[in-house]
Scaffold this active site. Structure first.
Site, PDB file in Angstrom:
ATOM      1  N   CYS A  48       0.825  -1.211   0.000  1.00  0.00           N
ATOM      2  CA  CYS A  48       0.000   0.000   0.000  1.00  0.00           C
ATOM      3  C   CYS A  48       0.866   1.270   0.000  1.00  0.00           C
ATOM      4  CB  CYS A  48      -0.972  -0.005   1.167  1.00  0.00           C
ATOM      5  SG  CYS A  48      -0.166  -0.273   2.725  1.00  0.00           S
ATOM      6  N   HIS A  95      18.972  -0.152  -1.437  1.00  0.00           N
ATOM      7  CA  HIS A  95      17.575   0.260  -1.268  1.00  0.00           C
ATOM      8  C   HIS A  95      16.695  -0.948  -0.886  1.00  0.00           C
ATOM      9  CE1 HIS A  95      13.935   2.560  -1.712  1.00  0.00           C
ATOM     10  NE2 HIS A  95      13.452   1.596  -2.485  1.00  0.00           N
TER      11      HIS A  95
END
Lengths: 418, 275
Positions: A48, A95
């Site tokens: 989300c 990352h």
């Protein structure tokens, strides 16, 4: 080939964009198997709060990945400035590791993301999209995130008011399976805490509300026993945890009522969680022995303390990430010399087998197994140091500099693709 | 055998030091490994201690309770044994941070001064006196464990009551668990203390020393401590009370016992003279 990554996340895009870009598991699998099939390796992470595409591709421009996402989600503009983060090679791996450790999450250190990263890896594997480089990166990410969670405070404590209420209950009672909770007020907050208590394995739950109909409705949802507000004082005698979250303008529990309940409880501990504003419990009740009265501010203090702990853990987690990124880079450098090492081993094995076969008649049958073992061990030991040297030399240039003469000297076959 | 005792006299404090250090790391830090290894370390230390006591009894030809230092050694062993039993029964996070360093401090002189003492107490050959002493040591050990958990309970109680959510809040076991551990150890200690008083009384009767008991400060204080514990356990068992008052009585009882054992026994004339 470089590793590339693009990330559209809660920092770069508003919720409408993230919503439009999100992929459910079926869509993600289809995307990896069809639209992104041109990329040699690819992983799609969609939650989300973020949609991220990692890929190994000869084209070194992360923009290619954004184009693919835009094609899959027509109408979503990703080339606006700052809309997407772009990473390459070590930065891309770093990352991924930061995401898995919860360093990039909206709620610092949240645990759910690690499961989502693992699911992304499984989806890629199912779509035949995960190759050596990204599979290894996912393994390193999972290992690093696990280490970060066990050896630092990055995932410690509750970080929402409802979970802080449960944490407090656990600090007082430990196992909640033999405890009784009374939730007063069937509004959104009461319902949320009730859900958390149910998930924490509370033994029995009573839910009291001004209107019994609403109490019944919410009680069914959270597997509680419904009560009217008049049922609160008697329930106070048996409940261990009382959560108050009504919209009442005046306190629904006075000091005298709590004191009377404590006499009946014979000083058995009582946790009163008053998360209503204005407050539902007379603050004077906190003076009573064995009563632990905590209002919304106290619960927020727990959340703040936990968040502070997590923030303090960030440098240590970042150090773990850096160490893992370095390890990954070293492993990747080592990959360039693997074909040479394999060829060298094959050549030595070929010679060993040929010599053994040629001299088989001279070896008595009972000594053949020992000869087999001995020659194998000899080859292994002879090749150990050169293989290690090659691996350590690693990088493309250094590896090639050592590989070329070795191939020449031992007449090794050319590498595939050369 | 003497060599084995000599070797163990070095190994034993080392085992306790290791367990104590591990308990501190497990409490202060976040190391899962430290928590994981604590129980095996404690078991190894107890095993080594048991072996040492057996060998020492064989070398010295007496029950290793004849001197103050020997009693300290047995006391350390008993404290850790009760702690382990309570820990296994109560579960949750380990609380050895006070108990294991204390055991280490007691074991050090117990092994270091094992030759320096004079002959053993001749009364130890009397079974009532032996029972009195052994039950006293075991009872005090259990009550020490109860006291430590009681103190932890009161500290955590204060922290939660005052809305302080620091290290104690995060590292100590839940209040209910601490309460249970305090209570379990207190029940064991109370029973042993009852045996201590009864055996001592019988011993005194057999040696015509009954008339000195009402004036013996140690006897009076130990009986007072036992009554305090009885009160604490009584309000819990008979009255059904569960709160911190029972912990207060436990902590109070131990304080009285400590005064009896340390101050009175060393500085006041009494039947219980420590040498």
């Amino acid at each position: 080939m470089p590793i590339l990554a693009v990330s559209v996340n809660h920092r770069t895009a508003p919720v409408e964009v993230r919503e439009a870009l999100a992929f459910d598991p079926g869509q993600a699998r289809r995307f990896l198997a069809e639209e992104a099939a041109g990329l040699p390796e690819r992983i799609l992470l969609s939650t989300c709060n973020r949609t991220e595409l990692y890929a190994v591709t000869p084209n070194g421009d992360p923009g290619v990945l954004l184009d693919l996402l835009e094609k899959a989600r027509p109408g979503v503009e990703l080339d606006a400035p700052g809309r997407a983060e772009r990473y390459r090679d070590d930065e891309a791996v770093r990352h991924l590791l930061r995401v898995a450790c919860g360093l990039e999450s909206m709620v610092l250190g949240e645990a759910q993301i690690l499961g989502q990263v693992k699911e992304a890896g499984e989806l890629a594997a199912a779509a035949g999209a995960a190759g050596v480089l990204l599979r290894r990166a996912l393994e390193v990410a999972a290992r690093t995130a696990k280490k970060a969670r066990t050896s630092t405070a990055i995932g410690e404590g509750a970080v929402s008011v409802a979970s802080a209420a449960v944490e407090l209950a656990r600090r007082i009672y430990g196992d909640l399976s033999d405890r009784i909770a009374l939730v007063v007020g069937a509004g959104e907050t009461g319902r949320l805490v009730a859900r958390h208590l149910r998930a924490a394995g509370i033994g029995r739950m009573l839910l009291a509300n001004r209107t019994l109909g609403r109490a019944r409705e919410v009680a069914t949802e959270v597997k509680a026993e419904p009560r009217g507000l008049c049922g609160v004082p008697p329930a106070l005698r048996e409940a261990d945890i009382v959560v108050c979250s009504t919209a009442s303008e005046t306190p629904i529990l006075t000091e005298d009522e709590v004191r009377a309940a404590m006499r009946a409880r014979k000083d058995r501990m009582l946790l009163l969680l008053d998360i209503a504003v204005p407050r539902d419990v007379d603050p004077a009740a906190s003076r009573i022995a064995s009563v632990f009265l905590h209002d919304i501010d106290a619960l927020r203090d727990i959340v703040d303390a936990n968040l502070e702990l997590r923030r303090k853990a960030v440098p240590r987690v970042e150090a773990l990430v850096e160490e893992a990124v370095r390890g990954y880079a070293a492993w990747r450098r080592g990959l360039s010399v693997v074909p040479t090492i394999k060829a060298l081993r094959a050549r030595f094995e070929e010679i060993r087998e040929a010599e053994l076969k040629a001299n088989l008649k001279r070896v008595p049958p009972e000594a053949r197994e020992a000869a087999e073992r001995l020659t194998r061990s000899l080859v292994k030991r002879l090749l150990h140091t050169p293989s290690e040297r090659l691996r350590k030399a690693g990088g493309e240039a250094e590896g090639a500099a050592l590989s070329a003469p070795l191939r020449e000297i031992f007449d090794l076959p050319e590498e595939p693709g050369e | 055998m003497q060599t084995a005792v000599d070797v163990l006299s070095v190994l034993l404090p080392a085992c306790y030091a290791l367990a104590a250090a591990d308990s501190i790391v497990a409490f202060v830090g976040r190391s899962e490994g430290a928590r994981h290894f604590l129980r095996p370390l404690v078991i190894v230390a107890l095993g080594a201690h048991l072996l040492y006591l057996g060998l020492w009894a064989a070398v010295a030809h007496r029950c290793p309770l004849g001197t103050v230092f020997e009693a300290m050694g047995i006391m350390a062993f008993s404290i850790v044994a009760v702690y382990l039993a309570v820990e296994i029964r109560g579960g949750s996070r380990p609380t050895g941070i006070l108990i294991l360093p204390l055991a280490f401090v007691m074991v050090l002189p117990a092994v270091a001064f094992r030759w320096r003492e004079g002959p053993a107490n001749p009364h130890l050959s009397d079974p009532w006196f032996s029972l009195h002493t052994l039950a006293g040591v075991l009872g005090t050990a259990a009550l020490t464990v109860s006291f430590v958990h009681g103190v932890f309970y009161l500290l955590l109680y204060r922290e939660i009551k005052a809305h302080r959510f620091g290290r104690l809040f995060r590292r100590l076991p839940p209040l209910a668990v601490l309460h249970r551990k305090t209570h379990t150890a207190a029940v064991v200690g109370w029973a042993f203390l009852a045996v201590t008083i009864a055996a001592g009384y019988v011993w005194a009767a057999r040696h015509d020393a009954l008339e000195t008991l009402p004036a013996d400060p140690m006897f009076l204080l130990v009986v007072a401590a036992w009554l305090l514990y009885s009160g604490g356990l009584g309000v819990r068992f008979l009255g059904g009370w569960r709160g911190r008052y029972t912990v207060f009585l436990s902590v109070g009882g131990f304080t009285v016992l400590l005064v009896a054992l340390v101050i009175v026994a060393f500085f006041f004339p009494s039947l219980h003279v420590h040498r």
